[in-house]
Design an enzyme around this catalytic site. Structure first.
Site, PDB file in Angstrom:
ATOM      1  N   ASP A  16      34.229  38.455  37.741  1.00 47.09           N
ATOM      2  CA  ASP A  16      34.144  37.097  38.284  1.00 47.09           C
ATOM      3  C   ASP A  16      33.103  36.238  37.569  1.00 47.09           C
ATOM      4  OD1 ASP A  16      35.942  37.997  40.265  1.00 47.09           O
ATOM      5  OD2 ASP A  16      34.269  38.808  41.413  1.00 47.09           O
ATOM      6  N   LYS A  19      35.679  34.279  33.478  1.00 42.87           N
ATOM      7  CA  LYS A  19      36.383  34.604  32.219  1.00 42.87           C
ATOM      8  C   LYS A  19      37.555  33.669  31.975  1.00 42.87           C
ATOM      9  CE  LYS A  19      36.900  38.979  33.300  1.00 42.87           C
ATOM     10  NZ  LYS A  19      35.828  39.341  34.221  1.00 42.87           N
ATOM     11  N   GLY A  43      41.877  38.758  38.580  1.00 39.25           N
ATOM     12  CA  GLY A  43      42.444  37.456  38.905  1.00 39.25           C
ATOM     13  C   GLY A  43      41.782  36.405  38.040  1.00 39.25           C
ATOM     14  N   HIS A  44      42.423  36.085  36.927  1.00 37.61           N
ATOM     15  CA  HIS A  44      41.848  35.086  36.019  1.00 37.61           C
ATOM     16  C   HIS A  44      42.451  33.723  36.337  1.00 37.61           C
ATOM     17  CE1 HIS A  44      40.961  38.431  32.875  1.00 37.61           C
ATOM     18  NE2 HIS A  44      40.309  38.581  34.005  1.00 37.61           N
ATOM     19  N   VAL A 301      41.235  37.316  44.081  1.00 38.08           N
ATOM     20  CA  VAL A 301      42.297  38.233  44.493  1.00 38.08           C
ATOM     21  C   VAL A 301      42.277  38.442  45.999  1.00 38.08           C
ATOM     22  CG1 VAL A 301      43.153  40.614  44.333  1.00 38.08           C
ATOM     23  CG2 VAL A 301      42.407  39.419  42.276  1.00 38.08           C
ATOM     24  N   ARG A 306      31.890  36.314  48.059  1.00 41.26           N
ATOM     25  CA  ARG A 306      31.132  37.106  47.081  1.00 41.26           C
ATOM     26  C   ARG A 306      29.674  37.170  47.500  1.00 41.26           C
ATOM     27  NH1 ARG A 306      34.061  34.011  42.196  1.00 41.26           N
ATOM     28  NH2 ARG A 306      36.012  35.163  42.268  1.00 41.26           N
TER      29      ARG A 306
HETATM   30  P1  IMP Z   1      39.541  48.436  42.629  1.00 45.22           P
HETATM   31  O1  IMP Z   1      39.460  48.039  41.194  1.00 45.22           O
HETATM   32  O2  IMP Z   1      40.566  47.671  43.407  1.00 45.22           O
HETATM   33  O3  IMP Z   1      39.665  49.921  42.798  1.00 45.22           O
HETATM   34  O4  IMP Z   1      38.134  48.037  43.316  1.00 45.22           O
HETATM   35  C1  IMP Z   1      36.926  48.691  42.989  1.00 45.22           C
HETATM   36  C2  IMP Z   1      35.759  47.716  43.033  1.00 45.22           C
HETATM   37  O5  IMP Z   1      35.856  46.824  41.934  1.00 45.22           O
HETATM   38  C3  IMP Z   1      35.689  46.854  44.288  1.00 45.22           C
HETATM   39  O6  IMP Z   1      34.331  46.600  44.607  1.00 45.22           O
HETATM   40  C4  IMP Z   1      36.367  45.570  43.851  1.00 45.22           C
HETATM   41  O7  IMP Z   1      35.940  44.461  44.614  1.00 45.22           O
HETATM   42  C5  IMP Z   1      35.880  45.470  42.399  1.00 45.22           C
HETATM   43  N1  IMP Z   1      36.783  44.741  41.519  1.00 45.22           N
HETATM   44  C6  IMP Z   1      37.963  45.161  41.026  1.00 45.22           C
HETATM   45  N2  IMP Z   1      38.495  44.234  40.219  1.00 45.22           N
HETATM   46  C7  IMP Z   1      37.643  43.219  40.194  1.00 45.22           C
HETATM   47  C8  IMP Z   1      37.635  41.941  39.478  1.00 45.22           C
HETATM   48  O8  IMP Z   1      38.534  41.597  38.709  1.00 45.22           O
HETATM   49  N3  IMP Z   1      36.541  41.148  39.706  1.00 45.22           N
HETATM   50  C9  IMP Z   1      35.518  41.540  40.513  1.00 45.22           C
HETATM   51  N4  IMP Z   1      35.486  42.690  41.173  1.00 45.22           N
HETATM   52  C10 IMP Z   1      36.539  43.528  41.008  1.00 45.22           C
END
Ligand code: IMP
Length: 422
Positions: A16, A19, A43-44, A301, A306
Protein backbone atom coordinates in the site's frame (compact mmCIF):
# COMPACT_ATOMS: atom_id res chain seq x y z
CA UNK A 1 14.39 2.31 -17.62
CA UNK A 2 17.23 -0.07 -18.47
CA UNK A 3 17.26 -1.62 -21.94
CA UNK A 4 17.73 -5.37 -22.07
CA UNK A 5 17.16 -5.60 -18.31
CA UNK A 6 14.43 -6.21 -15.78
CA UNK A 7 13.89 -3.23 -13.48
CA UNK A 8 12.06 -3.99 -10.25
CA UNK A 9 9.48 -1.66 -8.75
CA UNK A 10 8.83 -2.79 -5.20
CA UNK A 11 6.83 -1.63 -2.22
CA UNK A 12 9.44 -1.98 0.49
CA UNK A 13 7.40 -1.79 3.66
CA UNK A 14 3.96 -3.33 4.32
CA UNK A 15 2.40 -2.81 0.89
CA UNK A 16 0.00 0.00 0.00
CA UNK A 17 2.87 2.39 -0.67
CA UNK A 18 0.97 3.86 -3.62
CA UNK A 19 2.51 1.59 -6.26
CA UNK A 20 -0.45 2.21 -8.57
CA UNK A 21 0.56 5.81 -9.16
CA UNK A 22 4.25 5.02 -9.59
CA UNK A 23 3.54 2.17 -11.96
CA UNK A 24 1.34 4.48 -14.01
CA UNK A 25 4.26 6.92 -14.14
CA UNK A 26 6.82 4.21 -15.02
CA UNK A 27 5.01 1.89 -17.43
CA UNK A 28 5.10 4.15 -20.51
CA UNK A 29 8.90 3.70 -20.57
CA UNK A 30 8.81 -0.12 -20.68
CA UNK A 31 8.06 -2.70 -23.37
CA UNK A 32 6.92 -5.43 -21.00
CA UNK A 33 5.25 -5.27 -17.58
CA UNK A 34 5.33 -8.44 -15.48
CA UNK A 35 3.90 -9.52 -12.14
CA UNK A 36 6.15 -11.96 -10.33
CA UNK A 37 4.50 -12.74 -6.97
CA UNK A 38 1.20 -12.73 -5.15
CA UNK A 39 -2.30 -12.78 -6.54
CA UNK A 40 -5.65 -11.12 -5.93
CA UNK A 41 -4.53 -10.07 -2.44
CA UNK A 42 -3.00 -7.07 -4.25
CA UNK A 43 -5.03 -4.04 -5.27
CA UNK A 44 -3.29 -1.49 -7.45
CA UNK A 45 -5.51 1.52 -7.94
CA UNK A 46 -4.85 3.04 -11.35
CA UNK A 47 -6.54 6.11 -12.74
CA UNK A 48 -6.35 5.93 -16.51
CA UNK A 49 -7.93 8.47 -18.85
CA UNK A 50 -10.12 9.68 -16.01
CA UNK A 51 -11.40 6.21 -15.10
CA UNK A 52 -10.46 4.39 -11.92
CA UNK A 53 -9.49 0.71 -12.04
CA UNK A 54 -8.32 -1.58 -9.25
CA UNK A 55 -5.97 -4.16 -10.73
CA UNK A 56 -5.42 -7.29 -8.66
CA UNK A 57 -3.74 -9.92 -10.84
CA UNK A 58 -3.38 -8.10 -14.15
CA UNK A 59 -0.22 -6.01 -14.69
CA UNK A 60 -0.57 -2.26 -15.03
CA UNK A 61 0.73 -2.12 -18.60
CA UNK A 62 -2.63 -3.46 -19.77
CA UNK A 63 -3.97 -0.04 -20.76
CA UNK A 64 -1.37 0.41 -23.48
CA UNK A 65 -1.92 -1.68 -26.59
CA UNK A 66 1.79 -1.71 -27.43
CA UNK A 67 2.85 -3.46 -24.25
CA UNK A 68 3.13 -7.09 -23.39
CA UNK A 69 1.85 -7.95 -19.90
CA UNK A 70 2.93 -11.09 -18.14
CA UNK A 71 1.57 -12.91 -15.11
CA UNK A 72 4.72 -14.77 -14.10
CA UNK A 73 5.29 -18.22 -12.64
CA UNK A 74 5.68 -16.85 -9.09
CA UNK A 75 2.07 -15.64 -9.06
CA UNK A 76 -1.10 -17.39 -8.00
CA UNK A 77 -4.30 -16.78 -9.90
CA UNK A 78 -8.00 -17.23 -9.08
CA UNK A 79 -9.79 -17.86 -12.41
CA UNK A 80 -13.13 -16.40 -11.27
CA UNK A 81 -11.61 -13.19 -9.88
CA UNK A 82 -9.32 -12.92 -12.88
CA UNK A 83 -12.33 -13.17 -15.21
CA UNK A 84 -14.17 -10.48 -13.25
CA UNK A 85 -11.19 -8.16 -13.31
CA UNK A 86 -10.67 -8.78 -17.04
CA UNK A 87 -14.37 -8.25 -17.83
CA UNK A 88 -14.25 -4.83 -16.18
CA UNK A 89 -11.37 -3.85 -18.42
CA UNK A 90 -13.08 -5.31 -21.49
CA UNK A 91 -16.25 -3.39 -20.66
CA UNK A 92 -14.14 -0.23 -20.68
CA UNK A 93 -12.94 -1.09 -24.19
CA UNK A 94 -9.54 -2.69 -23.56
CA UNK A 95 -8.67 -5.77 -25.59
CA UNK A 96 -6.76 -8.15 -23.36
CA UNK A 97 -6.19 -11.48 -25.01
CA UNK A 98 -3.26 -10.46 -27.24
CA UNK A 99 -1.54 -8.32 -24.64
CA UNK A 100 -1.74 -10.55 -21.61
CA UNK A 101 0.31 -13.73 -21.34
CA UNK A 102 0.00 -16.06 -18.38
CA UNK A 103 2.69 -18.41 -17.15
CA UNK A 104 1.73 -22.07 -17.34
CA UNK A 105 3.73 -22.48 -14.13
CA UNK A 106 1.65 -20.02 -12.07
CA UNK A 107 -0.52 -21.80 -9.51
CA UNK A 108 -4.31 -21.83 -9.41
CA UNK A 109 -6.29 -20.67 -6.38
CA UNK A 110 -9.21 -23.08 -5.95
CA UNK A 111 -12.47 -22.07 -4.22
CA UNK A 112 -11.53 -24.52 -1.47
CA UNK A 113 -8.21 -22.67 -0.96
CA UNK A 114 -10.25 -19.63 0.03
CA UNK A 115 -12.32 -21.68 2.46
CA UNK A 116 -9.12 -23.14 3.92
CA UNK A 117 -7.77 -19.59 4.31
CA UNK A 118 -10.83 -18.73 6.41
CA UNK A 119 -10.70 -21.99 8.36
CA UNK A 120 -7.00 -21.60 9.24
CA UNK A 121 -7.55 -17.99 10.28
CA UNK A 122 -10.52 -18.96 12.47
CA UNK A 123 -8.47 -21.73 14.07
CA UNK A 124 -5.69 -19.27 14.93
CA UNK A 125 -8.12 -17.16 16.97
CA UNK A 126 -6.37 -14.09 18.37
CA UNK A 127 -3.18 -15.01 16.51
CA UNK A 128 -4.91 -14.74 13.12
CA UNK A 129 -2.75 -13.14 10.42
CA UNK A 130 -5.60 -10.96 9.18
CA UNK A 131 -5.26 -12.29 5.63
CA UNK A 132 -7.18 -10.91 2.69
CA UNK A 133 -9.13 -14.20 2.56
CA UNK A 134 -8.18 -14.80 -1.06
CA UNK A 135 -6.66 -18.25 -0.47
CA UNK A 136 -3.08 -17.07 -0.92
CA UNK A 137 -1.48 -19.01 1.94
CA UNK A 138 -3.17 -22.37 1.23
CA UNK A 139 -2.33 -22.10 -2.48
CA UNK A 140 1.37 -21.45 -1.87
CA UNK A 141 1.29 -24.23 0.77
CA UNK A 142 0.05 -26.69 -1.87
CA UNK A 143 2.72 -25.42 -4.25
CA UNK A 144 5.43 -26.16 -1.67
CA UNK A 145 3.79 -29.50 -0.83
CA UNK A 146 3.95 -30.35 -4.54
CA UNK A 147 0.24 -31.05 -4.85
CA UNK A 148 -0.90 -27.72 -6.34
CA UNK A 149 -2.60 -27.17 -9.69
CA UNK A 150 -0.84 -24.99 -12.21
CA UNK A 151 -2.29 -22.92 -15.04
CA UNK A 152 -0.81 -25.46 -17.48
CA UNK A 153 -2.98 -28.12 -15.88
CA UNK A 154 -6.10 -26.64 -17.44
CA UNK A 155 -4.81 -27.77 -20.84
CA UNK A 156 -5.31 -31.49 -20.20
CA UNK A 157 -7.48 -33.76 -18.07
CA UNK A 158 -8.29 -30.82 -15.85
CA UNK A 159 -11.51 -31.88 -14.11
CA UNK A 160 -10.00 -35.08 -12.72
CA UNK A 161 -7.04 -33.15 -11.26
CA UNK A 162 -9.37 -30.51 -9.87
CA UNK A 163 -11.71 -33.02 -8.21
CA UNK A 164 -8.74 -34.80 -6.62
CA UNK A 165 -7.34 -31.65 -5.00
CA UNK A 166 -10.81 -30.42 -4.02
CA UNK A 167 -11.54 -33.75 -2.30
CA UNK A 168 -8.30 -33.43 -0.37
CA UNK A 169 -9.26 -29.91 0.76
CA UNK A 170 -12.78 -31.02 1.76
CA UNK A 171 -11.28 -33.77 3.88
CA UNK A 172 -9.07 -31.24 5.72
CA UNK A 173 -12.09 -28.99 6.30
CA UNK A 174 -14.13 -31.94 7.62
CA UNK A 175 -11.26 -32.86 9.96
CA UNK A 176 -11.25 -29.26 11.20
CA UNK A 177 -15.06 -29.37 11.66
CA UNK A 178 -15.30 -26.28 9.48
CA UNK A 179 -18.61 -26.32 7.64
CA UNK A 180 -19.27 -22.64 7.02
CA UNK A 181 -19.10 -22.68 3.20
CA UNK A 182 -20.99 -23.44 0.01
CA UNK A 183 -18.57 -24.62 -2.64
CA UNK A 184 -21.20 -25.33 -5.28
CA UNK A 185 -22.10 -21.64 -5.48
CA UNK A 186 -18.52 -20.48 -6.00
CA UNK A 187 -17.43 -23.41 -8.12
CA UNK A 188 -19.69 -22.61 -11.05
CA UNK A 189 -18.19 -19.18 -11.59
CA UNK A 190 -14.70 -20.52 -10.91
CA UNK A 191 -15.06 -23.13 -13.67
CA UNK A 192 -16.36 -20.44 -16.03
CA UNK A 193 -13.19 -18.54 -15.15
CA UNK A 194 -11.09 -21.56 -16.10
CA UNK A 195 -12.86 -21.68 -19.47
CA UNK A 196 -12.28 -17.96 -19.92
CA UNK A 197 -8.57 -18.35 -19.20
CA UNK A 198 -8.24 -20.70 -22.17
CA UNK A 199 -8.71 -17.66 -24.45
CA UNK A 200 -5.36 -16.29 -23.29
CA UNK A 201 -1.85 -17.15 -24.31
CA UNK A 202 -0.74 -19.62 -21.65
CA UNK A 203 2.98 -19.67 -22.19
CA UNK A 204 6.39 -20.47 -20.80
CA UNK A 205 6.84 -16.85 -19.83
CA UNK A 206 10.43 -17.19 -18.61
CA UNK A 207 11.56 -18.18 -22.12
CA UNK A 208 9.44 -15.39 -23.54
CA UNK A 209 10.97 -12.79 -21.22
CA UNK A 210 14.50 -13.86 -22.18
CA UNK A 211 13.61 -13.50 -25.85
CA UNK A 212 12.48 -9.90 -25.16
CA UNK A 213 15.65 -9.17 -23.20
CA UNK A 214 17.80 -10.56 -26.02
CA UNK A 215 16.07 -8.08 -28.36
CA UNK A 216 17.11 -5.26 -26.00
CA UNK A 217 13.59 -4.70 -24.72
CA UNK A 218 12.95 -3.36 -21.24
CA UNK A 219 10.93 -5.24 -18.65
CA UNK A 220 9.29 -3.78 -15.55
CA UNK A 221 8.74 -6.24 -12.70
CA UNK A 222 5.71 -4.84 -10.89
CA UNK A 223 5.84 -5.73 -7.21
CA UNK A 224 2.86 -6.56 -5.05
CA UNK A 225 2.43 -6.49 -1.28
CA UNK A 226 5.59 -5.22 0.43
CA UNK A 227 9.03 -6.38 1.55
CA UNK A 228 8.01 -6.78 5.20
CA UNK A 229 5.25 -9.16 4.08
CA UNK A 230 7.82 -11.40 2.33
CA UNK A 231 7.60 -15.04 3.41
CA UNK A 232 11.33 -15.12 4.31
CA UNK A 233 12.17 -11.56 5.27
CA UNK A 234 8.91 -10.18 6.61
CA UNK A 235 7.52 -10.10 10.13
CA UNK A 236 6.82 -13.86 10.12
CA UNK A 237 4.27 -15.31 10.73
CA UNK A 238 2.37 -12.08 10.00
CA UNK A 239 3.32 -12.12 6.34
CA UNK A 240 1.97 -13.11 2.97
CA UNK A 241 3.13 -16.41 1.46
CA UNK A 242 5.21 -15.32 -1.52
CA UNK A 243 8.61 -13.77 -2.16
CA UNK A 244 7.81 -10.11 -2.51
CA UNK A 245 11.42 -8.89 -2.57
CA UNK A 246 13.88 -8.52 -5.46
CA UNK A 247 14.91 -12.17 -5.03
CA UNK A 248 11.30 -13.00 -5.86
CA UNK A 249 11.68 -11.18 -9.18
CA UNK A 250 14.36 -13.72 -10.16
CA UNK A 251 12.43 -16.82 -9.10
CA UNK A 252 9.01 -15.44 -10.00
CA UNK A 253 9.96 -14.59 -13.58
CA UNK A 254 12.85 -16.97 -14.21
CA UNK A 255 15.61 -14.40 -14.64
CA UNK A 256 19.08 -14.41 -13.11
CA UNK A 257 20.41 -11.61 -10.86
CA UNK A 258 22.58 -10.36 -13.73
CA UNK A 259 19.44 -9.50 -15.65
CA UNK A 260 18.18 -7.14 -12.96
CA UNK A 261 18.79 -3.45 -13.72
CA UNK A 262 17.51 -0.84 -11.25
CA UNK A 263 15.69 -1.79 -8.05
CA UNK A 264 13.24 0.98 -7.15
CA UNK A 265 12.05 0.94 -3.55
CA UNK A 266 8.74 2.69 -2.90
CA UNK A 267 7.83 3.96 0.56
CA UNK A 268 5.52 6.54 2.07
CA UNK A 269 6.61 9.60 4.09
CA UNK A 270 4.90 7.83 7.02
CA UNK A 271 4.00 4.19 7.77
CA UNK A 272 0.89 2.02 7.40
CA UNK A 273 0.03 -1.62 7.82
CA UNK A 274 -3.13 -3.70 7.27
CA UNK A 275 -3.76 -6.97 9.03
CA UNK A 276 -2.18 -8.17 12.25
CA UNK A 277 1.42 -8.32 13.33
CA UNK A 278 4.08 -6.20 14.99
CA UNK A 279 4.16 -2.55 14.04
CA UNK A 280 6.35 -0.64 16.50
CA UNK A 281 5.53 2.80 15.04
CA UNK A 282 1.76 2.33 15.29
CA UNK A 283 -0.04 5.37 16.72
CA UNK A 284 -3.24 4.84 18.68
CA UNK A 285 -3.81 8.55 19.25
CA UNK A 286 -5.21 11.49 17.32
CA UNK A 287 -2.07 11.77 15.21
CA UNK A 288 -2.68 8.23 13.93
CA UNK A 289 -6.28 9.17 13.11
CA UNK A 290 -5.07 12.33 11.35
CA UNK A 291 -2.64 10.35 9.18
CA UNK A 292 -5.42 7.89 8.28
CA UNK A 293 -7.89 10.65 7.47
CA UNK A 294 -5.53 12.86 5.45
CA UNK A 295 -3.87 9.89 3.71
CA UNK A 296 -7.18 8.05 3.02
CA UNK A 297 -5.67 4.94 4.55
CA UNK A 298 -8.37 2.35 3.95
CA UNK A 299 -7.48 -0.96 2.24
CA UNK A 300 -8.05 -1.27 -1.55
CA UNK A 301 -8.92 -5.00 -1.30
CA UNK A 302 -10.55 -5.38 2.10
CA UNK A 303 -11.67 -1.82 2.90
CA UNK A 304 -10.18 -2.23 6.39
CA UNK A 305 -8.73 0.77 8.24
CA UNK A 306 -4.97 0.81 7.82
CA UNK A 307 -2.89 1.13 10.97
CA UNK A 308 -0.84 4.34 10.80
CA UNK A 309 2.39 5.70 12.27
CA UNK A 310 5.51 7.78 11.64
CA UNK A 311 8.19 6.70 9.19
CA UNK A 312 10.34 3.79 10.35
CA UNK A 313 14.04 3.93 9.42
CA UNK A 314 14.79 0.55 11.01
CA UNK A 315 12.32 -1.09 8.62
CA UNK A 316 13.46 0.98 5.63
CA UNK A 317 17.18 0.29 6.15
CA UNK A 318 16.44 -3.43 6.40
CA UNK A 319 14.28 -3.39 3.27
CA UNK A 320 16.90 -1.47 1.29
CA UNK A 321 19.50 -4.03 2.39
CA UNK A 322 17.58 -7.21 1.52
CA UNK A 323 16.38 -5.87 -1.84
CA UNK A 324 19.53 -4.11 -2.98
CA UNK A 325 17.46 -0.98 -3.59
CA UNK A 326 19.28 1.39 -5.98
CA UNK A 327 16.73 4.24 -6.02
CA UNK A 328 14.04 5.34 -3.61
CA UNK A 329 10.60 6.69 -4.43
CA UNK A 330 8.83 8.63 -1.65
CA UNK A 331 5.04 8.79 -1.84
CA UNK A 332 2.38 10.91 -0.15
CA UNK A 333 4.75 13.55 1.24
CA UNK A 334 1.89 16.06 1.23
CA UNK A 335 0.03 14.04 3.89
CA UNK A 336 2.50 15.50 6.42
CA UNK A 337 1.95 19.12 5.30
CA UNK A 338 0.06 20.26 8.40
CA UNK A 339 2.12 18.65 11.16
CA UNK A 340 4.26 21.12 13.14
CA UNK A 341 6.67 18.35 14.15
CA UNK A 342 7.60 15.27 12.11
CA UNK A 343 8.76 12.23 14.02
CA UNK A 344 11.11 9.63 12.59
CA UNK A 345 11.69 6.22 14.17
CA UNK A 346 15.45 5.66 14.31
CA UNK A 347 15.66 2.59 16.59
CA UNK A 348 13.59 0.01 18.48
CA UNK A 349 13.80 -0.52 22.22
CA UNK A 350 12.83 -3.47 24.41
CA UNK A 351 13.78 -4.13 28.08
CA UNK A 352 16.23 -1.21 28.02
CA UNK A 353 18.03 -2.55 24.91
CA UNK A 354 18.08 -0.51 21.72
CA UNK A 355 18.64 -1.79 18.19
CA UNK A 356 18.86 -0.16 14.77
CA UNK A 357 18.92 -3.53 12.98
CA UNK A 358 15.64 -5.29 12.28
CA UNK A 359 15.18 -7.82 15.10
CA UNK A 360 14.25 -11.45 14.42
CA UNK A 361 11.05 -11.00 16.39
CA UNK A 362 9.63 -7.49 16.09
CA UNK A 363 6.96 -8.26 18.71
CA UNK A 364 7.09 -6.09 21.85
CA UNK A 365 9.57 -3.47 20.59
CA UNK A 366 8.87 0.23 21.10
CA UNK A 367 9.86 2.88 18.58
CA UNK A 368 12.56 5.42 19.50
CA UNK A 369 12.02 8.73 17.74
CA UNK A 370 13.93 11.76 16.51
CA UNK A 371 11.99 14.94 15.88
CA UNK A 372 12.31 17.21 12.86
CA UNK A 373 10.48 20.46 12.19
CA UNK A 374 7.41 20.20 9.93
CA UNK A 375 7.22 22.38 6.81
CA UNK A 376 3.56 23.41 7.34
CA UNK A 377 3.27 24.44 3.69
CA UNK A 378 1.12 22.71 1.04
CA UNK A 379 3.41 20.71 -1.26
CA UNK A 380 0.85 19.55 -3.81
CA UNK A 381 1.29 22.38 -6.31
CA UNK A 382 5.09 22.19 -6.28
CA UNK A 383 6.74 20.85 -9.42
CA UNK A 384 10.48 21.13 -8.81
CA UNK A 385 13.03 20.59 -6.09
CA UNK A 386 13.93 24.31 -6.07
CA UNK A 387 10.41 25.13 -4.80
CA UNK A 388 10.68 22.91 -1.72
CA UNK A 389 10.29 24.64 1.66
CA UNK A 390 13.55 24.38 3.62
CA UNK A 391 12.13 22.04 6.29
CA UNK A 392 10.98 19.60 3.58
CA UNK A 393 14.34 19.74 1.76
CA UNK A 394 16.00 19.08 5.14
CA UNK A 395 13.68 16.11 5.75
CA UNK A 396 14.69 14.58 2.40
CA UNK A 397 18.40 15.23 2.99
CA UNK A 398 18.10 13.63 6.44
CA UNK A 399 16.39 10.51 5.04
CA UNK A 400 18.96 10.15 2.24
CA UNK A 401 21.82 10.47 4.73
CA UNK A 402 20.31 7.90 7.08
CA UNK A 403 19.26 5.47 4.35
CA UNK A 404 22.42 5.89 2.26
CA UNK A 405 20.29 5.71 -0.88
CA UNK A 406 19.11 8.52 -3.16
CA UNK A 407 15.45 9.50 -3.26
CA UNK A 408 14.89 9.89 -7.01
CA UNK A 409 11.17 10.51 -7.18
CA UNK A 410 8.92 12.37 -4.77
CA UNK A 411 5.16 12.36 -4.95
CA UNK A 412 3.38 15.39 -3.50
CA UNK A 413 -0.22 14.60 -4.47
CA UNK A 414 -2.47 12.04 -6.16
CA UNK A 415 -2.27 13.55 -9.67
CA UNK A 416 0.23 12.33 -12.21
CA UNK A 417 1.74 15.84 -12.46
CA UNK A 418 2.35 15.97 -8.71
CA UNK A 419 5.47 13.86 -9.18
CA UNK A 420 8.91 15.41 -8.89
CA UNK A 421 12.05 13.90 -10.39
CA UNK A 422 15.12 14.66 -8.30
P1 IMP B 1 -2.60 -12.79 2.50
O1 IMP B 1 -1.60 -12.31 1.51
O2 IMP B 1 -4.02 -12.61 2.06
O3 IMP B 1 -2.31 -14.18 2.98
O4 IMP B 1 -2.46 -11.85 3.81
C1 IMP B 1 -1.32 -11.88 4.64
C2 IMP B 1 -1.01 -10.49 5.18
O5 IMP B 1 -0.53 -9.67 4.13
C3 IMP B 1 -2.21 -9.76 5.79
O6 IMP B 1 -1.77 -8.95 6.86
C4 IMP B 1 -2.68 -8.89 4.64
O7 IMP B 1 -3.38 -7.75 5.10
C5 IMP B 1 -1.34 -8.50 4.00
N1 IMP B 1 -1.42 -8.20 2.58
C6 IMP B 1 -1.57 -9.07 1.57
N2 IMP B 1 -1.57 -8.43 0.39
C7 IMP B 1 -1.40 -7.14 0.66
C8 IMP B 1 -1.28 -5.95 -0.19
O8 IMP B 1 -1.31 -6.00 -1.42
N3 IMP B 1 -1.09 -4.77 0.48
C9 IMP B 1 -1.00 -4.71 1.84
N4 IMP B 1 -1.10 -5.77 2.64
C10 IMP B 1 -1.30 -6.97 2.05
Amino acid sequence: MTQGKVDALLGIVFGDEGKGKVVDFFTPQYDVVARFAGGPNAGHTIIFEGKKFVLRSIPSGIFDENKVNIIGNGCVIAPDLFMKEAHELEAAGYVLTERLHISRRAHLILPTHRVLDRAYEAAKGKNAVGTTGKGIGPTYSDKAARIGLRVGDIEEDFMAKYERLKARHLQILADMHFADFDIAAEEQEWLQGVEYMRKFRLSDTETEIHAYLAEGKSVLAEGAQGSLLDIDHGTYPYVSSSSTTSGGVCTGLGVGPGHIGRVYGIFKAYSTRVGSGPFPVELFDETGDELRRIGHEYGAVTGRNRRCGWIDLVALKYAIMINGVTDLVMMKSDVLDTFPVIRVCTAYEKDGVQTTAMPYDTEGWQAVYTELPGWQTPLTELRSEEQFPKAFADYIAYLERELQTPIKIISVGPDREATILM
